[in-house]
Design a protein around this motif. Structure first.
Motif, PDB file in Angstrom:
ATOM      1  N   THR A 226       0.823  -1.203   0.000  1.00 58.01           N
ATOM      2  CA  THR A 226       0.000   0.000   0.000  1.00 58.01           C
ATOM      3  C   THR A 226       0.859   1.256   0.000  1.00 58.01           C
ATOM      4  O   THR A 226       0.343   2.359   0.069  1.00 58.01           O
ATOM      5  CB  THR A 226      -0.905   0.016   1.235  1.00 58.01           C
ATOM      6  OG1 THR A 226      -0.102  -0.101   2.396  1.00 58.01           O
ATOM      7  CG2 THR A 226      -1.906  -1.118   1.191  1.00 58.01           C
ATOM      8  N   GLU A 227       2.197   1.080  -0.045  1.00 60.52           N
ATOM      9  CA  GLU A 227       3.173   2.164  -0.058  1.00 60.52           C
ATOM     10  C   GLU A 227       3.378   2.797   1.316  1.00 60.52           C
ATOM     11  O   GLU A 227       4.113   3.759   1.442  1.00 60.52           O
ATOM     12  CB  GLU A 227       2.804   3.267  -1.074  1.00 60.52           C
ATOM     13  CG  GLU A 227       2.687   2.770  -2.507  1.00 60.52           C
ATOM     14  CD  GLU A 227       3.939   2.053  -2.965  1.00 60.52           C
ATOM     15  OE1 GLU A 227       5.037   2.534  -2.664  1.00 60.52           O
ATOM     16  OE2 GLU A 227       3.816   1.010  -3.623  1.00 60.52           O
TER      17      GLU A 227
ATOM     18  N   ASP B  14       8.912   9.312  11.250  1.00 61.81           N
ATOM     19  CA  ASP B  14       9.566  10.584  11.525  1.00 61.81           C
ATOM     20  C   ASP B  14      10.839  10.433  12.350  1.00 61.81           C
ATOM     21  O   ASP B  14      11.504  11.418  12.650  1.00 61.81           O
ATOM     22  CB  ASP B  14       8.600  11.543  12.232  1.00 61.81           C
ATOM     23  CG  ASP B  14       8.103  11.005  13.578  1.00 61.81           C
ATOM     24  OD1 ASP B  14       8.559   9.917  13.995  1.00 61.81           O
ATOM     25  OD2 ASP B  14       7.253  11.666  14.193  1.00 61.81           O
ATOM     26  N   LEU B  15      11.175   9.211  12.732  1.00 58.22           N
ATOM     27  CA  LEU B  15      12.353   8.916  13.551  1.00 58.22           C
ATOM     28  C   LEU B  15      12.328   9.669  14.875  1.00 58.22           C
ATOM     29  O   LEU B  15      13.367   9.868  15.504  1.00 58.22           O
ATOM     30  CB  LEU B  15      13.650   9.239  12.785  1.00 58.22           C
ATOM     31  CG  LEU B  15      13.848   8.517  11.449  1.00 58.22           C
ATOM     32  CD1 LEU B  15      15.168   8.921  10.821  1.00 58.22           C
ATOM     33  CD2 LEU B  15      13.758   7.019  11.616  1.00 58.22           C
ATOM     34  N   GLN B  16      11.145  10.070  15.310  1.00 61.03           N
ATOM     35  CA  GLN B  16      10.992  10.819  16.546  1.00 61.03           C
ATOM     36  C   GLN B  16      10.030  10.156  17.526  1.00 61.03           C
ATOM     37  O   GLN B  16      10.133  10.378  18.732  1.00 61.03           O
ATOM     38  CB  GLN B  16      10.480  12.245  16.244  1.00 61.03           C
ATOM     39  CG  GLN B  16      11.398  13.076  15.365  1.00 61.03           C
ATOM     40  CD  GLN B  16      12.717  13.381  16.043  1.00 61.03           C
ATOM     41  OE1 GLN B  16      12.740  13.786  17.217  1.00 61.03           O
ATOM     42  NE2 GLN B  16      13.819  13.189  15.354  1.00 61.03           N
TER      43      GLN B  16
ATOM     44  N   PHE C 175      -0.664   7.289  11.235  1.00 60.70           N
ATOM     45  CA  PHE C 175       0.108   7.359   9.991  1.00 60.70           C
ATOM     46  C   PHE C 175       0.105   8.786   9.459  1.00 60.70           C
ATOM     47  O   PHE C 175      -0.871   9.520   9.620  1.00 60.70           O
ATOM     48  CB  PHE C 175      -0.475   6.430   8.933  1.00 60.70           C
ATOM     49  CG  PHE C 175      -0.376   4.973   9.276  1.00 60.70           C
ATOM     50  CD1 PHE C 175       0.746   4.238   8.927  1.00 60.70           C
ATOM     51  CD2 PHE C 175      -1.392   4.337   9.961  1.00 60.70           C
ATOM     52  CE1 PHE C 175       0.859   2.903   9.255  1.00 60.70           C
ATOM     53  CE2 PHE C 175      -1.311   2.993  10.295  1.00 60.70           C
ATOM     54  CZ  PHE C 175      -0.179   2.274   9.934  1.00 60.70           C
ATOM     55  N   SER C 176       1.210   9.159   8.829  1.00 57.45           N
ATOM     56  CA  SER C 176       1.264  10.462   8.153  1.00 57.45           C
ATOM     57  C   SER C 176       0.445  10.381   6.870  1.00 57.45           C
ATOM     58  O   SER C 176       0.299   9.335   6.269  1.00 57.45           O
ATOM     59  CB  SER C 176       2.713  10.832   7.829  1.00 57.45           C
ATOM     60  OG  SER C 176       3.320   9.830   7.038  1.00 57.45           O
TER      61      SER C 176
END
Length: 210
Positions: A15-16, A147-149, A208-209
Motif C-alpha cells: 500500500t506504499e 519521523d524517527l521521533q 500514519f502520516s
C-alpha cells in the motif's frame, strides 16, 4: 548475563506505507566472548539495507502463538540480529526469526526466539505492563509516522504477558509514556527449541502520516 539482539529495519507494505521498526529481544544466551570486536554500526546505512516485506493475506490468522497457518510460510523472515550488550554490533549467539503479515485491519508479527537452553528461559512477571528487567522478552517499536521521533512500543515475555507504551525521541528515545494503552493482542508458546510470540496489531491503533 543476557544478550540483547537488536534489529532496525523498514517494513514495506504494498500500500506504499512504510513503517520503521526497531525490534529487540532478550534471552539468556551470550555470543562467544572470544570473537573480534565488531565494527561500529552505521545506522543510516542499516536503514537502507535492512528491509523486510510484509505479505498481504486473505487467510484468517488464529492468534495462538503457533504460526501454523500457511501464510506464515510465505513471509521471508528477518534474521541476522546483532547484540546491543555485552558487545554492541556482534552477531547474536542465538537465532531469531521475525515474519510480517497484514490484511485490511491488522499487522501480524510472528517471532521465533530459538534458544540452545530453552529450560533457562526466564519469566518473572505475569502482570500487565511488566517491567523490562527479569524476563526474556521481545519488544516491537513501530515508527508508523516514519519521523524517527516517535514510536508505539509493544512487548511480551515468554509467558505472554503484555506491555505497551508511546515513545518519543526525548533523551534518545528515552521518553516512555507507559500510561498509553493500545488495542492489540499477543499469544506465546514454548517448545524444545525456544519460544514463539504472535502479535496482532490493528492499524487503527497506530497513527500514519498523510
Amino acid at each position: 548475563r543476557r544478550r540483547f539482539p537488536q534489529h532496525e529495519m523498514n517494513i514495506t507494505l504494498p500500500t506504499e506505507r512504510i513503517i520503521a521498526l526497531i525490534l529487540a529481544t532478550a534471552t539468556v544466551a551470550l555470543p562467544a566472548l572470544s570473537q573480534s570486536p565488531p565494527e561500529a554500526i552505521d545506522y543510516e546505512q542499516a536503514r537502507l539495507e535492512r528491509n523486510v516485506t510484509a505479505i498481504r493475506i486473505t487467510e484468517a490468522i488464529e492468534l495462538d502463538g503457533l504460526l501454523s497457518e500457511t501464510s506464515w510460510n510465505l513471509a521471508v523472515p528477518a534474521t541476522d540480529f546483532v547484540t546491543r550488550r555485552p558487545i554492541a554490533g556482534a552477531l547474536s549467539g542465538e537465532r531469531t526469526e521475525v515474519r510480517f503479515l497484514y490484511d485490511d485491519e491488522n499487522l501480524y508479527v510472528g517471532i521465533i526466539c530459538f534458544d540452545s537452553r530453552p529450560d533457562r528461559v526466564a519469566v518473572n512477571d505475569l502482570e500487565e505492563d511488566f517491567a523490562f528487567s527479569g524476563s526474556d522478552m521481545v519488544v516491537i517499536a513501530l515508527d508508523s509516522l516514519h519521523d524517527l521521533q516517535t514510536a508505539f512500543s509493544f512487548r511480551t515475555n515468554a509467558a505472554g504477558a503484555k506491555a505497551d507504551a508511546q515513545i518519543s525521541a526525548a533523551g534518545g528515545f528515552g521518553g516512555f509514556n507507559n500510561d498509553w494503552d493500545g488495542v492489540w493482542d499477543v499469544r506465546t508458546t514454548r517448545n524444545d527449541e525456544g519460544w514463539i510470540s504472535e502479535f496482532e496489531i490493528p492499524f487503527k491503533t497506530l497513527r500514519f502520516s498523510t
